[in-house]
Design an enzyme around this catalytic site. Structure first.
Site, PDB file in Angstrom:
ATOM      1  N   CYS A   1     -70.631 -29.588  31.495  1.00 24.56           N
ATOM      2  CA  CYS A   1     -69.529 -29.707  30.538  1.00 24.56           C
ATOM      3  C   CYS A   1     -69.874 -28.825  29.338  1.00 24.56           C
ATOM      4  CB  CYS A   1     -69.265 -31.162  30.154  1.00 24.56           C
ATOM      5  SG  CYS A   1     -70.522 -31.986  29.161  1.00 24.56           S
TER       6      CYS A   1
ATOM      7  N   ASN B   1     -72.940 -31.208  27.032  1.00 21.08           N
ATOM      8  CA  ASN B   1     -73.867 -32.003  27.834  1.00 21.08           C
ATOM      9  C   ASN B   1     -74.282 -33.297  27.137  1.00 21.08           C
ATOM     10  OD1 ASN B   1     -77.199 -31.658  29.224  1.00 21.08           O
ATOM     11  ND2 ASN B   1     -75.412 -32.506  30.231  1.00 21.08           N
TER      12      ASN B   1
ATOM     13  N   CYS C   1     -71.464 -35.934  26.902  1.00 22.69           N
ATOM     14  CA  CYS C   1     -70.438 -36.923  27.269  1.00 22.69           C
ATOM     15  C   CYS C   1     -70.150 -36.900  28.769  1.00 22.69           C
ATOM     16  CB  CYS C   1     -69.131 -36.691  26.497  1.00 22.69           C
ATOM     17  SG  CYS C   1     -69.250 -36.883  24.708  1.00 22.69           S
ATOM     18  N   ARG C   2     -69.373 -35.925  29.217  1.00 22.70           N
ATOM     19  CA  ARG C   2     -68.883 -35.913  30.590  1.00 22.70           C
ATOM     20  C   ARG C   2     -69.968 -35.636  31.626  1.00 22.70           C
ATOM     21  NH1 ARG C   2     -64.334 -31.540  29.704  1.00 22.70           N
ATOM     22  NH2 ARG C   2     -65.988 -30.802  28.340  1.00 22.70           N
ATOM     23  N   SER C   3     -70.732 -34.573  31.460  1.00 22.41           N
ATOM     24  CA  SER C   3     -71.717 -34.250  32.508  1.00 22.41           C
ATOM     25  C   SER C   3     -72.855 -35.257  32.594  1.00 22.41           C
ATOM     26  CB  SER C   3     -72.224 -32.806  32.380  1.00 22.41           C
ATOM     27  OG  SER C   3     -72.772 -32.539  31.115  1.00 22.41           O
TER      28      SER C   3
ATOM     29  N   ASP D   1     -62.247 -34.190  27.661  1.00 21.17           N
ATOM     30  CA  ASP D   1     -63.425 -34.432  26.834  1.00 21.17           C
ATOM     31  C   ASP D   1     -63.150 -35.630  25.925  1.00 21.17           C
ATOM     32  OD1 ASP D   1     -65.671 -34.353  25.223  1.00 21.17           O
ATOM     33  OD2 ASP D   1     -65.563 -32.195  24.875  1.00 21.17           O
TER      34      ASP D   1
END
Length: 151
Positions: free
Chosen positions: A7, A10, A12-14, A120
């Site tokens: 993401c 690095n 939140c999402r990933s 995000d």
């Protein structure tokens, strides 16, 4: 099999995708995550991501942010990007078609979500993190199904 989730920062999402995927795959798989920017390098995931994962029995608290590096294109078999901007940034760092073939949008394995992005949640609230967790969980299931189908 080595899988990289990517993401922007690095945090939140990933990290969530990495944590979720690790709970679904056998131990002979290696899963990691990275960001396209280094602004958060060395930081743990966002507190809201950690709490959301914890609410689902997934521990991402020890992960640390890192930027994607050129060796990742040799190390990893599959690289999943959370949105179009991240995908374009990652593609721009590759050296050849072999490396580009490893890269896809995270949700492209979900039949009803092709070409979709994982939003995000950084500027949102806990509900946004929960919604992203659910989307990532379903996306990980779709990736797992695809990996089993191809092997």
């Amino acid at each position: 099999m080595k899988i990289l989730m990517v993401c922007l920062g690095n945090i939140c999402r990933s990290p969530l995708a990495e944590g979720i995927m690790k709970t679904k795959l056998p131990e002979n798989f290696f899963v990691d995550s990275a960001g396209t920017i280094s602004m958060h390098q060395g930081e743990h995931p966002d507190e809201r991501a950690v709490k959301t994962a914890e609410n689902h029995g997934v521990d991402i608290s020890k992960q640390k942010s890192r930027p994607i590096v050129s060796s990742d294109f040799e190390t990893f078999d599959k690289i999943y990007c959370m949105d179009h901007r991240v995908y374009e940034d990652v593609i721009s760092k590759t050296k050849n078609d072999e490396q580009r073939q490893k890269i896809s949008l995270f949700l492209d394995n979900s039949a009803d979500r092709k070409n979709s992005e994982v939003p995000d949640p950084y500027w949102g609230d806990m509900n946004d993190f929960e919604n992203v967790f659910q989307l990532l969980d379903k996306g990980c299931d779709a990736i797992l199904h695809q990996l089993k189908t191809n092997n």
